[in-house]
Write an enzyme that holds these catalytic residues in place. Structure first.
Site, PDB file in Angstrom:
ATOM      1  N   TYR A  88      38.433  24.491   8.773  1.00  0.00           N
ATOM      2  CA  TYR A  88      38.934  26.250   9.584  1.00  0.00           C
ATOM      3  C   TYR A  88      38.640  27.398   8.194  1.00  0.00           C
ATOM      4  O   TYR A  88      38.079  28.023   8.458  1.00  0.00           O
ATOM      5  CB  TYR A  88      39.948  26.034   9.701  1.00  0.00           C
ATOM      6  N   THR A 128      42.156  28.460  15.467  1.00  0.00           N
ATOM      7  CA  THR A 128      42.542  28.789  14.297  1.00  0.00           C
ATOM      8  C   THR A 128      42.769  27.279  14.744  1.00  0.00           C
ATOM      9  O   THR A 128      44.201  27.310  13.450  1.00  0.00           O
ATOM     10  CB  THR A 128      43.648  29.483  14.937  1.00  0.00           C
TER      11      THR A 128
HETATM   12  N1  LIG Z   1      48.023  32.595  12.443  1.00  0.00           N
HETATM   13  C1  LIG Z   1      47.465  33.083  10.981  1.00  0.00           C
HETATM   14  O1  LIG Z   1      48.924  32.675  10.392  1.00  0.00           O
HETATM   15  C2  LIG Z   1      46.518  33.320  10.481  1.00  0.00           C
HETATM   16  C3  LIG Z   1      46.657  33.404   8.880  1.00  0.00           C
HETATM   17  C4  LIG Z   1      45.093  34.521   8.406  1.00  0.00           C
HETATM   18  C5  LIG Z   1      44.608  34.407   9.385  1.00  0.00           C
HETATM   19  N2  LIG Z   1      44.270  34.161  10.206  1.00  0.00           N
HETATM   20  C6  LIG Z   1      42.902  35.516  11.251  1.00  0.00           C
HETATM   21  O2  LIG Z   1      43.929  36.146  11.895  1.00  0.00           O
HETATM   22  C7  LIG Z   1      42.977  36.356  13.430  1.00  0.00           C
HETATM   23  C8  LIG Z   1      43.900  35.989  14.683  1.00  0.00           C
HETATM   24  O3  LIG Z   1      44.757  35.140  14.715  1.00  0.00           O
HETATM   25  P1  LIG Z   1      45.981  34.456  16.237  1.00  0.00           P
HETATM   26  O4  LIG Z   1      47.170  33.839  15.064  1.00  0.00           O
HETATM   27  O5  LIG Z   1      45.416  36.210  16.203  1.00  0.00           O
HETATM   28  O6  LIG Z   1      44.879  33.365  16.208  1.00  0.00           O
HETATM   29  P2  LIG Z   1      45.376  32.597  18.312  1.00  0.00           P
HETATM   30  O7  LIG Z   1      46.610  33.181  18.143  1.00  0.00           O
HETATM   31  O8  LIG Z   1      45.025  31.680  17.886  1.00  0.00           O
HETATM   32  O9  LIG Z   1      44.136  33.849  18.541  1.00  0.00           O
HETATM   33  C9  LIG Z   1      42.789  33.993  18.694  1.00  0.00           C
HETATM   34  C10 LIG Z   1      42.423  34.243  20.010  1.00  0.00           C
HETATM   35  O10 LIG Z   1      40.613  34.005  19.939  1.00  0.00           O
HETATM   36  C11 LIG Z   1      40.983  33.020  21.230  1.00  0.00           C
HETATM   37  N3  LIG Z   1      39.466  32.679  21.059  1.00  0.00           N
HETATM   38  C12 LIG Z   1      39.133  31.107  21.159  1.00  0.00           C
HETATM   39  N4  LIG Z   1      38.283  30.758  21.512  1.00  0.00           N
HETATM   40  C13 LIG Z   1      37.388  31.463  22.217  1.00  0.00           C
HETATM   41  C14 LIG Z   1      36.645  31.828  22.792  1.00  0.00           C
HETATM   42  N5  LIG Z   1      35.789  30.551  22.687  1.00  0.00           N
HETATM   43  N6  LIG Z   1      35.987  32.723  23.577  1.00  0.00           N
HETATM   44  C15 LIG Z   1      36.757  33.958  23.720  1.00  0.00           C
HETATM   45  N7  LIG Z   1      38.146  34.071  22.639  1.00  0.00           N
HETATM   46  C16 LIG Z   1      38.037  32.722  21.848  1.00  0.00           C
HETATM   47  C17 LIG Z   1      42.382  32.265  21.437  1.00  0.00           C
HETATM   48  O11 LIG Z   1      41.469  32.629  23.174  1.00  0.00           O
HETATM   49  P3  LIG Z   1      42.930  31.440  23.939  1.00  0.00           P
HETATM   50  O12 LIG Z   1      44.217  31.519  23.792  1.00  0.00           O
HETATM   51  O13 LIG Z   1      42.413  31.524  25.373  1.00  0.00           O
HETATM   52  O14 LIG Z   1      42.612  30.092  23.251  1.00  0.00           O
HETATM   53  C18 LIG Z   1      42.920  33.349  20.920  1.00  0.00           C
HETATM   54  O15 LIG Z   1      42.979  34.380  21.649  1.00  0.00           O
HETATM   55  C19 LIG Z   1      42.517  35.123  12.745  1.00  0.00           C
HETATM   56  O16 LIG Z   1      41.017  35.690  12.384  1.00  0.00           O
HETATM   57  C20 LIG Z   1      42.271  34.044  12.215  1.00  0.00           C
HETATM   58  O17 LIG Z   1      41.495  33.350  11.675  1.00  0.00           O
HETATM   59  C21 LIG Z   1      45.487  33.875  11.596  1.00  0.00           C
END
Ligand SMILES: NC(=O)c1ccc[n+]([C@@H]2O[C@H](COP(=O)([O-])OP(=O)(O)OC[C@H]3O[C@@H](n4cnc5c(N)ncnc54)[C@H](OP(=O)(O)O)[C@@H]3O)[C@@H](O)[C@H]2O)c1
Length: 282
Positions: free
Chosen positions: A113, A50
């Site tokens: 992204y 992300t």
């Molecule tokens: N945040 C936003 O504003 C937003 C907006 C639109 C859509 N989304 C979507 O919503 C979903 C959740 O987003 P979020 O905000 O919760 O993202 P986040 O806080 O960045 O969490 C992503 C998770 O993925 C894990 N991860 C990353 N690389 C990895 C790997 N190689 N192997 C295993 N785990 C891995 C991370 O683990 P670590 O913590 O250990 O790195 C983290 O737990 C995603 O699909 C994102 O694209 C988010």
């Protein structure tokens, strides 16, 4: 999102939650091994690469995690006859439509992204199976760093704030998104795979209503439960080009969520209402 989902999905049945390093999305065998060992009925994928700006310098890693790993998840789900719930982003759009995007609008990502998340969506849709993709936007949680915590922090350090007024979308409280995902799955829980097959597809699900980061920041300051700690006296609107970043961002990427409401009878509340609740309880 993963943390909130673990909490919200728990009442639905046996829940097995993994995070890095138990599962490493860069290693397909790590994904396949865990799925085959646990034989889930439904896989809910909240993981993603992300880091929007860093992705410009690491396109291969972003694509491997947001595209390749999602394809592996979808293949495994299909092999097992399991359902797949996956999250995607408003950043698949270029933001020039001028009104909220619907599911049939053509995605044109402006950055790596967005391209990598679109690749994940396409992998799932091309494979078929029992899937739901939920595109969401501007997700925040006070449990970790996000726009809301940044604004609260700035307000304790700076007398004047400048926040962009030309980026517009739907602020989405992570907890409500997770709880609505759980409610969605509970609707079909009697035979979840058959139900997901029936309703499979792509849906937009984000906080109701759109706003700019500037208006969002003003609401954050208004709802701050420790207002007395704020030193900010004035907040000025700015434009995106005042703050150059590696990745281009869509300016108006708000999502219309009517299809989700018409299909499932659920919607997220107005973004300001959710923000007030989030800031009161978290
Ligand atoms: N945040 C936003 O504003 C937003 C907006 C639109 C859509 N989304 C979507 O919503 C979903 C959740 O987003 P979020 O905000 O919760 O993202 P986040 O806080 O960045 O969490 C992503 C998770 O993925 C894990 N991860 C990353 N690389 C990895 C790997 N190689 N192997 C295993 N785990 C891995 C991370 O683990 P670590 O913590 O250990 O790195 C983290 O737990 C995603 O699909 C994102 O694209 C988010």
């Amino acid at each position: 999102m993963g943390w909130e989902l673990e909490r919200s999905l728990a009442p639905l049945g046996e829940l097995i939650a993994y995070d890095y390093p138990d599962i490493d999305l860069r290693k397909p065998e790590s994904i396949r091994g865990l799925i085959q060992k646990n034989h889930p009925e439904v896989i809910v994928n909240a993981t993603a690469y992300t880091a929007v700006d860093r992705a410009e310098e690491e396109p291969g890693i972003a694509m491997a995690i947001n595209g390749g790993a999602v394809a592996t998840l979808a293949e495994e789900a299909l092999d097992l006859g399991a359902g797949l719930v996956h999250f995607s982003t408003d950043y698949v759009f270029d933001g020039i439509k001028g009104e909220p995007y619907v599911e049939t609008d053509l995605p044109v990502p402006l950055n790596v992204y967005g391209q990598s998340k679109l690749a994940g969506e396409e992998a799932i849709r091309n494979l078929g199976g029992a899937y739901i993709i939920l595109r969401t936007s501007w997700v925040y949680s006070l449990r970790r760093d996000c726009f809301v915590t940044k604004v609260l922090d700035w307000a304790r350090k700076h007398q004047t704030l400048r926040v962009v007024d030309d980026q517009v979308s739907n602020p989405t409280w992570c907890r409500m998104l997770a709880e609505t995902t759980a409610q969605l799955l509970s609707i079909g829980s009697k035979d979840i795979t058959a139900w997901l097959h029936e309703f499979k597809g792509l849906y937009h699900l984000a906080g109701d209503g759109e706003t700019s980061r500037f208006e969002w920041a003003k609401a954050i300051l208004r709802f701050d439960p420790q207002k007395e700690e704020q030193v900010t006296k004035v907040i000025h609107p700015a434009i995106t080009s005042d703050f150059p970043t590696l990745a281009r961002r869509p300016l108006h990427s708000a999502l219309a969520c009517d299809l989700f409401f018409e299909t499932f009878g659920l919607r997220l509340p107005p973004w300001e209402q959710a923000l007030k609740l989030a800031m009161a309880v978290e």
